[in-house]
Structures are given as structure tokens and as C-alpha cells.
Write an enzyme that holds these catalytic residues in place. Structure first.
Site, short mmCIF file in Angstrom:
data_model
loop_
_atom_site.label_atom_id
_atom_site.label_comp_id
_atom_site.label_asym_id
_atom_site.label_seq_id
_atom_site.Cartn_x
_atom_site.Cartn_y
_atom_site.Cartn_z
N TRP A 182 -24.86 -68.94 40.46
CA TRP A 182 -24.70 -70.00 39.46
C TRP A 182 -24.41 -71.34 40.11
O TRP A 182 -24.88 -72.38 39.62
CB TRP A 182 -23.63 -69.61 38.46
N ASP A 222 -17.55 -75.16 36.16
CA ASP A 222 -18.22 -74.23 35.26
C ASP A 222 -17.27 -73.06 35.03
O ASP A 222 -17.04 -72.25 35.93
CB ASP A 222 -19.53 -73.76 35.89
N LYS A 228 -18.91 -65.11 26.51
CA LYS A 228 -18.19 -64.10 27.29
C LYS A 228 -16.76 -63.93 26.76
O LYS A 228 -16.35 -62.83 26.43
CB LYS A 228 -18.21 -64.47 28.77
#
Length: 359
Positions: A101, A170, A194
Site C-alpha cells: 500500500w 493511511d 475494516k
């Protein structure tokens, strides 16, 4: 048969939240309309919208000099949007590389400006959180980007360096699972699917002094300033997803807030790590011990054949989502906020039984 959901995302929602939504969202406040049918300019929806922002601010103890935005496009859009807003042509963005990511975030930002790697653990197969030497930060650095939890490799930051440059983080896979030290974070963003609800809404929390320096040369739809000015109602927001995030925030508050979530996460993770560490090498964790994640536990078995057998038998027993990411293989148990401890205990029992038969 009971389903034990260990998917890396979208992840389970609390049963209490699902039950409440089922009973209320399709005839919201006796309006005769579902929440997804209401105008986003209606008083009923604006109440949901503003309360959700208020709850996020309360749970995360967001300082008054930060704005809370509810946007779309997922965290992946933020890879580009953060650079479009905060990366001037004469400056650079620094990235701390901890996995796929962060690689994608750097790649997206590179379309809009200059970027460089400040630190990386790639040579160690991203098994650890790297040391960050702030003396290596270039003077023309606009911001430093971090990924707080790495779902694919199973590593997680415990704290971020306190640098002079703004820090953009993030937090997609561990937001609302623990408290945030806002002294070290100038902007955080996270897809909700999530720990914070369902897919469709992205939470962005940004320090106002950073927001003040956002580029004016950005289209309104991609401007943080524009979305802040419009209270995240510049265009039609993902109303149903925001409603679900509000319900999840209520559930978190009723279950001990972020301190309660952190304790739950640590207890669940420790159960699995204890089984891995006590398996005499039958299970081996991917992440170095000091960098282990409380959200995503990654591990391998002695052979690929045993891993395939483990995953097949687990699926037959009702365990879902235990496959490791296609880029690294192996196994992964994602244990976000809504995963019950009882389901983790069932997984431990399965792991013990499988090991006893195959060791």
C-alpha cells in the site's frame, strides 16, 4: 454452520449494528423511506451526517483545529488526492515504505510531483517497520507519508516519528482500533470497510493549518478545502455507508471506546501469536515480533501443500478469508474490531487440531 469471517476487507460488522440497521434503515425514523432514499439535503439525513462526524471526532479525540471529512473513492483516491492538494511543484513527498500500500501510495503521488523513499523494509520482505532517520529528510519535503498498518505483511506502527514536516497517514486498516497521538499526525485517512463500517465512505481528518496550505489549483471535486467548506456535502455523499459508520461508532462507544477496542485487539492477536510461537515451528509468523500487527496476523506452514490443506479444511469448517494475499501467499487472519474473541478461540482450536494431525 457458523461462519467465522476473517476477511481482510470488507470485514465483519458487529451483529448488533446489523440488527439495528435491519430494523431501522429501510423505514428511517418512520419516514416511509430507507436511509438510502433520503435526500442528502433533508433534515433527517443531515442529522445522521453531522452526528457521525461528531462521533468520529469524539472517539478519536480529534483536536478542534482539525477538520473531519467524509469522502468517496476509498483510500486509493487519497493516494492521489493528498499529493494533488499538498505537493507543490518545487517540493517533494517522502514515503516510508512498509509494503504494497505504501508502494501504491508513492506511485500515485509520483504522477503529481516529486517523491522519494525516506526508509524501507523491502529488503527484509517487509517483515518489519523500518527505523526512520529524520536527519535524512530533504529540506524541500512537503510531507512524510506513512501506512499505519500493513494488511498484506502483518506489520503495524506503534508510534510515528515526531518530525517538523507534516505527517500524512493511511490508517485504513487500524483506524478506531486504538488511540491516535495527534501531535505526530497532521492528516489521517481511512476507508471505512475494516473497522469503521462498510465500503463506500472514506474518513479524512486533517489539521486546519495544513488545509490552509492546500493547493488552489485543484478541481473542486478533488479539493479538500471545497469538501471542508461544504461539510462533505459538496456532492451526494455515500449516505448508507455514512449511516453504518455512525452505528459502528455508537457500538464502539458502548464497548469501551478506543481503549476497549485496543484491549480487544491485543487479546485476540495474542491468542493467535501464542499458538504460532508455541507450535515448535509448525506455524511461523511472517512479521518480526517487534512489528507484529494486532489487525492482521500473517503466517506460514511448513509447506505449500500443508497450507493448501489447512485452508481447504478451514473453509469446510466455516472459516472464511484465511488465505494470504496473492502476492505473498501463506495464511492471514484479519481480526478487526467486530471479529468476536470467540471466533478467534475457534480458530485457535482448529489450528491446534490441524497441527496435531499433521506434525
Amino acid at each position: 454452520m457458523t461462519t467465522y469471517n476473517f476477511n481482510p476487507g470488507p470485514s465483519p460488522l458487529p451483529q448488533e449494528v446489523l440488527d439495528h440497521a435491519q430494523a431501522n434503515m429501510f423505514n428511517f425514523e418512520q419516514s416511509g423511506m430507507g436511509i438510502m432514499e433520503l435526500s442528502h439535503r433533508s433534515p433527517q439525513y443531515e442529522g445522521v451526517h453531522n452526528q457521525t462526524i461528531k462521533q468520529i471526532r469524539k472517539l478519536l479525540d480529534v483536536p478542534e483545529d482539525y477538520s473531519v471529512l467524509l469522502l468517496q473513492g476509498g483510500a486509493s483516491l487519497q493516494f492521489a488526492m493528498s499529493a494533488m492538494n499538498f505537493l507543490p511543484a518545487d517540493q517533494k513527498a517522502a514515503f516510508v515504505m512498509t509494503g504494497s500500500w505504501s508502494e501504491k501510495a508513492k506511485k500515485e503521488a509520483s504522477f503529481y510531483g516529486q517523491t522519494y523513499e525516506l526508509a524501507t523494509s523491502k529488503a527484509n520482505q517487509y517483515k518489519n517497520i523500518p527505523e526512520v532517520d529524520l536527519s535524512l529528510v530533504s529540506p524541500d519535503t512537503a510531507y512524510i507519508h506513512y501506512t499505519s498498518n500493513n494488511t498484506i505483511f502483518g506489520t503495524q506502527w506503534t508510534r510515528f516519528p515526531n518530525s517538523d514536516q507534516p505527517a500524512i497517514v493511511d490508517m485504513s486498516s487500524d483506524i478506531l482500533s486504538k488511540e491516535v497521538d495527534w501531535n505526530t499526525v497532521d492528516m489521517a485517512y481511512a476507508g471505512a470497510q475494516k473497522n469503521a463500517g462498510m465500503s463506500g465512505v472514506t474518513i479524512v481528518i486533517v489539521r486546519n493549518s495544513l488545509l490552509d496550505h492546500a493547493s488552489e489549483n485543484v478541481s473542486p471535486t478533488l479539493s479538500y478545502k471545497q469538501h471542508d467548506k461544504a461539510n462533505s456535502l459538496y456532492n451526494t455523499p455515500p449516505t448508507s455507508a455514512i449511516y453504518m459508520t455512525g452505528l459502528v461508532c455508537d457500538w464502539i462507544e458502548k464497548n469501551g471506546g478506543l481503549k476497549g477496542m485496543k484491549q480487544r485487539a491485543e487479546e485476540k492477536a495474542q491468542l493467535i501469536y501464542d499458538e504460532i510461537d508455541g507450535s515448535e515451528g509448525f506455524y511461523t509468523g511472517h512479521a518480526d515480533t517487534a512489528s507484529r500487527s494486532n489487525m492482521n496476523v500473517t503466517f506460514n506452514l511448513p509447506s505449500e501443500e500443508l497450507e493448501k490443506s489447512f485452508l481447504a479444511k478451514a473453509k469446510a469448517e466455516g472459516f472464511v478469508g484465511l488465505n494470504g494475499h496473492r502476492s505473498v501467499g501463506g495464511c492471514r487472519a484479519s481480526i478487526y474490531n467486530a471479529v468476536p474473541k470467540e471466533h478467534v478461540e475457534k480458530l485457535i482450536s482448529f489450528m491446534k487440531e490441524f497441527r496435531s494431525v499433521n506434525k
